[in-house]
Write an enzyme that holds these catalytic residues in place. Structure first.
Site, PDB file in Angstrom:
ATOM      1  N   CYS A  92       0.930  -1.193   0.036  1.00 23.29           N
ATOM      2  CA  CYS A  92      -0.060   0.031  -0.031  1.00 23.29           C
ATOM      3  C   CYS A  92       0.936   1.377   0.089  1.00 23.29           C
ATOM      4  CB  CYS A  92      -0.844   0.169   1.169  1.00 23.29           C
ATOM      5  SG  CYS A  92      -1.972   1.601   1.385  1.00 23.29           S
ATOM      6  N   ALA A 150       0.026   4.117   2.835  1.00 21.35           N
ATOM      7  CA  ALA A 150       0.626   3.762   4.276  1.00 21.35           C
ATOM      8  C   ALA A 150       2.158   3.971   4.341  1.00 21.35           C
ATOM      9  CB  ALA A 150       0.298   2.263   4.342  1.00 21.35           C
ATOM     10  N   CYS A 154      -0.318   3.965  -6.861  1.00 20.49           N
ATOM     11  CA  CYS A 154      -1.261   3.255  -5.961  1.00 20.49           C
ATOM     12  C   CYS A 154      -1.622   1.932  -6.436  1.00 20.49           C
ATOM     13  CB  CYS A 154      -2.628   4.057  -6.124  1.00 20.49           C
ATOM     14  SG  CYS A 154      -4.075   3.536  -5.342  1.00 20.49           S
TER      15      CYS A 154
END
Lengths: 247, 247
Positions: B87, B90, B201
């Site tokens: 991710c 994060a 992403c």
């Protein structure tokens, strides 16, 4: 919606890794989740270094039991509330795994037998494509016997052919030839009377779909994925901890 | 062949789960493995219960840092030799993760910036499709600035559109409409001068492929997968443990 009472799932995987990824995909797809937080918390030990299960059951390689037990304990220590395993042949050591941990172990073989019992009446011959080790451990034969659905399995030459295909799939070959040959084996079981075929090895659904099989195809990975979601969400009670022998 | 000196990889995942499965597939495909035992040993904490990273960076939700730190520590305790995370947003808490464990953390942002620097010369404008939180934390902007490749990013309306698409992807919608809209956003960046687009992403590669983009598309998940394989096989030295701020 978020479910704080959901259970954490521990998965013994990596046998092989592509079959584990396939199971994870099926769990994600079965979750009917809208937001990240609606999905299940899975802890996956994707450990392809586990010794070859077929060789161990053939007596030509070391037992995978010590590694499987270590994986199960690591997953329990990491917070898993119950365990499942993305390799059917390794279920020959289910009793050792169950004895090693204090959390339930969900058997892909038992879950699939339950699904088969839902789909066809007692006495219905069911074909099974499974690895040599699973055959030698009679995992499917015993599970289907227990529900009174006779197992229709490949003969020795067909089984040898299936093992060749299995190792090609594990080597990443999921091409047309492997697909056609796997479908041909499934059709052979149907010609021999199978009214349903169990994809009884987690590599099989990587190359065989319902469209390739003239009778209903039960994908054991798919059954396990749905069972995992139901158990984690406490929609059904987990199997008792008491070890059932070898499945 | 089996490599007993290979490192065990710990993966912080589940944000979202489909992106984690995508990363795992790419690791399996990058491994060039023939037998199960040639694949890497991965331990994956697929934890979708981590609080929404975009909301945290927007100040409208709780910080995911405590959960990310707990995941990193669990993976270290389970035997991981180094960590990576499926991710990108994060990675705004990469410093907290690095500070919490005694093993290296491989940053998808740093690895991707290194790949971009290999592909295009300094000064080349690079488009980036990234989540709102990653934008707010300026993860890509800073990483690309550091290698002197200016970032071309969506404007506010386009970014809002991207976030709508992102949550649709997370909800399992990877249909033609989502694909076309994501491709349109990529083309907008190209029209604005981008000579390369970063799928910045981990959900983007689920709906955008090289064929959908008129300039080279760098899939950060793919870059991370290849880096993980190289680090695990000790083909390149792991990044130093010293925390680099926030990437």
């Amino acid at each position: 919606m978020s479910r704080p009472d959901e259970l954490v799932v521990g998965i013994l995987g990596g046998m092989g890794p592509a079959a584990t990824v396939d199971l994870l995909e099926k769990i994600v797809a079965s979750s009917g989740a809208v937001r990240d937080q609606d999905h299940l918390h899975l802890i996956v030990d994707c450990n392809p270094k586990v010794p070859n299960r077929n060789e161990a059951l053939d007596g030509t390689g070391p037992s995978p039991a010590p590694q499987l037990v270590a994986m199960a304990r690591r997953l329990e220590a990491a917070g898993a509330d119950f365990l499942a395993m993305a390799c059917i042949t390794a279920h020959a050591w289910a009793a050792e795994i169950r004895a090693a941990v204090g959390i339930p172990f969900v058997s892909i073989v038992e879950e699939t037998a339950t699904e088969v019992a839902r789909l066809v009446p007692p006495g219905t011959p069911c074909g099974v494509l499974a690895a040599q080790g699973a055959r030698r451990a009679r995992l499917w034969e015993r599970a289907l016997e227990a529900i009174d659905r006779p197992a229709i399995v490949p003969d020795a030459a067909e089984q040898a052919r299936f093992m060749e295909l299995l190792y090609r799939i594990k080597a990443g070959d999921m091409g047309a030839e492997v697909r056609a040959a796997t479908a041909a084996l499934a059709r052979t079981l149907v010609e021999r009377g199978a009214r349903l075929v169990v994809a009884g090895c987690t590599e099989v659904p990587l190359v065989l779909g319902p469209a390739d099989c003239p009778v209903p195809l039960v994908d054991a990975s798919e059954v396990l994925a749905r069972a995992i979601v139901a158990y984690a969400r406490r929609e059904r009670p987990l199997p008792a901890r008491a070890a059932r022998s070898g499945s």
